[in-house]
Write a protein that holds these residues in place. Sequence first.
Motif, short mmCIF file in Angstrom:
data_model
loop_
_atom_site.label_atom_id
_atom_site.label_comp_id
_atom_site.label_asym_id
_atom_site.label_seq_id
_atom_site.Cartn_x
_atom_site.Cartn_y
_atom_site.Cartn_z
N ASP A 35 -5.92 83.84 65.30
CA ASP A 35 -6.14 84.76 66.41
C ASP A 35 -5.03 84.58 67.44
O ASP A 35 -4.36 83.55 67.50
CB ASP A 35 -7.52 84.54 67.04
N GLN A 36 -4.84 85.60 68.29
CA GLN A 36 -3.73 85.62 69.25
C GLN A 36 -3.82 84.49 70.25
O GLN A 36 -2.81 83.92 70.64
CB GLN A 36 -3.69 86.97 69.97
N THR A 37 -5.04 84.13 70.67
CA THR A 37 -5.21 83.05 71.64
C THR A 37 -4.73 81.72 71.07
O THR A 37 -4.02 80.96 71.73
CB THR A 37 -6.69 82.92 72.05
N THR A 38 -5.06 81.46 69.83
CA THR A 38 -4.62 80.22 69.18
C THR A 38 -3.10 80.18 69.06
O THR A 38 -2.47 79.14 69.28
CB THR A 38 -5.25 80.10 67.78
N LEU A 64 1.44 86.26 63.36
CA LEU A 64 0.03 86.64 63.27
C LEU A 64 -0.29 87.21 61.89
O LEU A 64 -1.33 86.90 61.29
CB LEU A 64 -0.30 87.67 64.35
N GLN A 65 0.62 88.03 61.37
CA GLN A 65 0.40 88.63 60.07
C GLN A 65 0.46 87.61 58.94
O GLN A 65 -0.28 87.72 57.96
CB GLN A 65 1.44 89.73 59.83
N LYS A 66 1.33 86.61 59.10
CA LYS A 66 1.48 85.61 58.05
C LYS A 66 0.37 84.58 58.05
O LYS A 66 -0.06 84.10 57.00
CB LYS A 66 2.84 84.90 58.19
N THR A 67 -0.08 84.17 59.25
CA THR A 67 -1.04 83.08 59.36
C THR A 67 -2.48 83.53 59.53
O THR A 67 -3.40 82.74 59.28
CB THR A 67 -0.67 82.18 60.56
#
Length: 333
Positions: free
Chosen positions: A24-27, A18-21
Amino acid sequence: MDHLDTNGYLRIDLTEILQKTHVDQTTLLDALTLLQQLDPPGIGARNLKECLLLQIENSDNAPKYAYEIIDESFVQFADRKWSAVAQHFGISLEEVQNVFDYVRTLSPAPGAVFGQDDIGYVYPDLLVEIDRKNQSVKLDVTKQSRPLVVFKKDYFDEFSQMPDAEVKKYLREKKADYLNIVRNIERRGATIERVGQAIVNHQAGFFLKDEHPLNPLLLRDVAHELHLHESTVSRAVNGKYLKCDFGVFELRHFFTKRVNNSKEDEELTADAVQSQIKALVDAENKAKPLSDSRLVEHLAQNGVKISRRTVAKYRDMMGIVSSSKRKRFGEKR
């Protein structure tokens, strides 16, 4: 895919992704679900438990309660605390046993099928030609035992004409190195051949008889016979192979320990005792498997006296688990 290890496990934390990309969490969870739906089942798991659950979820023949047992009682199940597992789900020990049998068919490393590890090839140092009609065995050495070392004499002669004293000294040193290498190779090849011939002499029955029996043979026996140090024989057989018409065998395969036997006129090898242990285990009542102590008693009845510790060691070498882990529930003899 860059974050999958060789076994197919996802070895990066989702928070880090999540931090790198910055997705959103759902995706991210949708992407993980898509990854875990790929073949083979179990790909993209973050641990062994999730790997098994993915495979069970994808299976049409998973036993009842398999998913629930792994999901809710994985540690107890793996530790074989099956009574607690059975009580928790209100099922029989036999049903837990069925789940265990099924789980053993699953892969703990689904990505390993795509591994690109280098294949190791074995090049035999000795060849055995078997004449079963005349009951004879002939030994030959291969080039592997005596590799060819080439000395470039033309270059040596050319540079020897140079007046430089340092060059001449260097050439003399390198020629001496070459001669030393040749002598060592010849000595090494001769030792391997002598040891190989001693093995063939002692283990002729292995090559000539269908059951391929091995006689008791120790490194020190061959060392004494050939007037060599035991360490020399050990180095000669280490990593060396022999090829015959029914397979390739490491030379250490032919050295078998003697086992104490109550019959004075008969010597047994460790392999022979292991075969007896396996036969006893194969024939045991699976509802009441033989403990190591009971195996000791049965072997003693057959004239083989060894300790319980030795039985446990041989059992482990053959991949036979302890009696508590061999027990089957709901089975009749």
